[in-house]
Scaffold this motif. Sequence first.
Motif, PDB file in Angstrom:
ATOM      1  N   VAL A 113       0.876  -1.185   0.000  1.00 15.09           N
ATOM      2  CA  VAL A 113       0.000   0.000   0.000  1.00 15.09           C
ATOM      3  C   VAL A 113       0.907   1.228   0.000  1.00 15.09           C
ATOM      4  O   VAL A 113       1.958   1.228   0.632  1.00 15.09           O
ATOM      5  N   ALA A 117      -0.887   7.418   0.180  1.00 15.86           N
ATOM      6  CA  ALA A 117      -2.201   7.448  -0.468  1.00 15.86           C
ATOM      7  C   ALA A 117      -3.304   7.853   0.506  1.00 15.86           C
ATOM      8  O   ALA A 117      -4.297   8.454   0.103  1.00 15.86           O
ATOM      9  N   ASP A 118      -3.128   7.512   1.775  1.00 12.02           N
ATOM     10  CA  ASP A 118      -4.209   7.760   2.735  1.00 12.02           C
ATOM     11  C   ASP A 118      -3.968   9.023   3.542  1.00 12.02           C
ATOM     12  O   ASP A 118      -2.824   9.415   3.769  1.00 12.02           O
ATOM     13  N   VAL A 119      -5.077   9.594   3.995  1.00  9.20           N
ATOM     14  CA  VAL A 119      -4.974  10.766   4.874  1.00  9.20           C
ATOM     15  C   VAL A 119      -4.285  10.353   6.175  1.00  9.20           C
ATOM     16  O   VAL A 119      -4.542   9.275   6.711  1.00  9.20           O
TER      17      VAL A 119
END
Length: 381
Positions: A113, A117-119
């Motif tokens: 991952v 990409a994620d907050v």
Amino acid sequence: MVLLIDAPERRTRRERYDDHRDAEALAWAWRLACEGSGLCRSVDTPTGATITTPKVTAVRLGRRPELVVALQPGQLPADVRAVAHRLAPALGGVALRVEPRGLTHVRVTVLDVDPLADVVPPVPPVRSALDPLILGRDEGGDPATLDLSTAAHVIVQGASGSGKSVGCYSLLAQLAGAPDVVVAGSDITGLLLAPWAGHAPSGLVALGTRDPDVHLAALARLVDLMDQRIAAMPAHRDAVALDVDTPVVLAVVEELPGLLRVLDQHGKEPGQRGRTMLGRLLGEGRKAGIRCLLVTQRADAKIIGGYERGQASHTLSFRIDSASGLSMLHSGVTADQAAAHATAAPGVALLSAPGVPLSRLRAPRTTFAGYVAAVAGPLAA
Ligand SMILES: Nc1ncnc2c1ncn2[C@@H]1O[C@H](COP(=O)(O)OP(=O)(O)OP(=O)(O)O)[C@@H](O)[C@H]1O
Ligand SMILES: [Mg+2]
């Protein structure tokens, strides 16, 4: 190549065979990816040119496979990191974590991952301003930090909406309640420094665009404080000792170009005074325990001169679509990195810092309300 397996005695013969095949396949994929990304070398031999690849010396399989790789003479971990985005898909991942292993090897972890990409959620406050502050999550998923006890100054640039202010909320919120810091400076937006206005000694925080003199006065007070601290410094020291009685001062300038515009609108003299005082804070502040945090959409020469830029130890660029603007703050930026960064998501920044190769991070997302509450919390208590 060594295959590293946890609890090898528990593997059946068939599983051991599959593991070796998978490890060989990964090493082969690495080799092909290196050829496509410029990490290979052509070496002249008596029988003609031979291509050499950074050699995989060990593999550990698992959800996040790891390769130990021998660097070629003259190669650095940073060279592998610079092309990690090209290597990762060939190895079946979305990103790579590249860590030095001794002087001659790197450990490459294939991540499934993308840590950016994620907050990233807000981070808790520090107990002391001299503890490392978290700037964000790096490409390997680890914290990227700013240590005010050793850092000089910080420059943050980025296009409108790229995440500069949110990044600053996240950083400053960590200082809420630390007893050994004063957050001060100039903020024409009236947002970033507003929560600190009741906390800093009077006149050290200037807000809004109405009165340019309050900004000049705040800068002048900071310069006075710097001069007093330097004058009182014992002869055997080259920097003041920071503690609760002599707190680190974070001199923030939000929207630096806007501040200069406001000053310049009132004649030549205010603009010149402002620039001179900022130059002095950047040039001499570090030894007096003053760290500047300058925020601007672009750190170009008209806004921050080369000398002033050179005083920053940490430079952060959120999304910016100009390669020349990026190279102002990050001398080693490649055309690839600049092109990718022109479309970076809000909160994703390139970081240059001492001892750390140019890398990307994602700043925590702290809302303005969360920031105000964090700063007010310990003050209200
Ligand atoms: N770290 C982050 N994670 C997720 N979203 C973010 C992050 N930072 C910013 N954003 C999103 O981008 C928006 C704009 O961010 P921000 O106000 O910090 O931009 P800015 O660079 O300060 O812009 P301006 O130059 O106009 O002041 C935020 O309202 C938020 O929705
Ligand atoms: Mg902003």
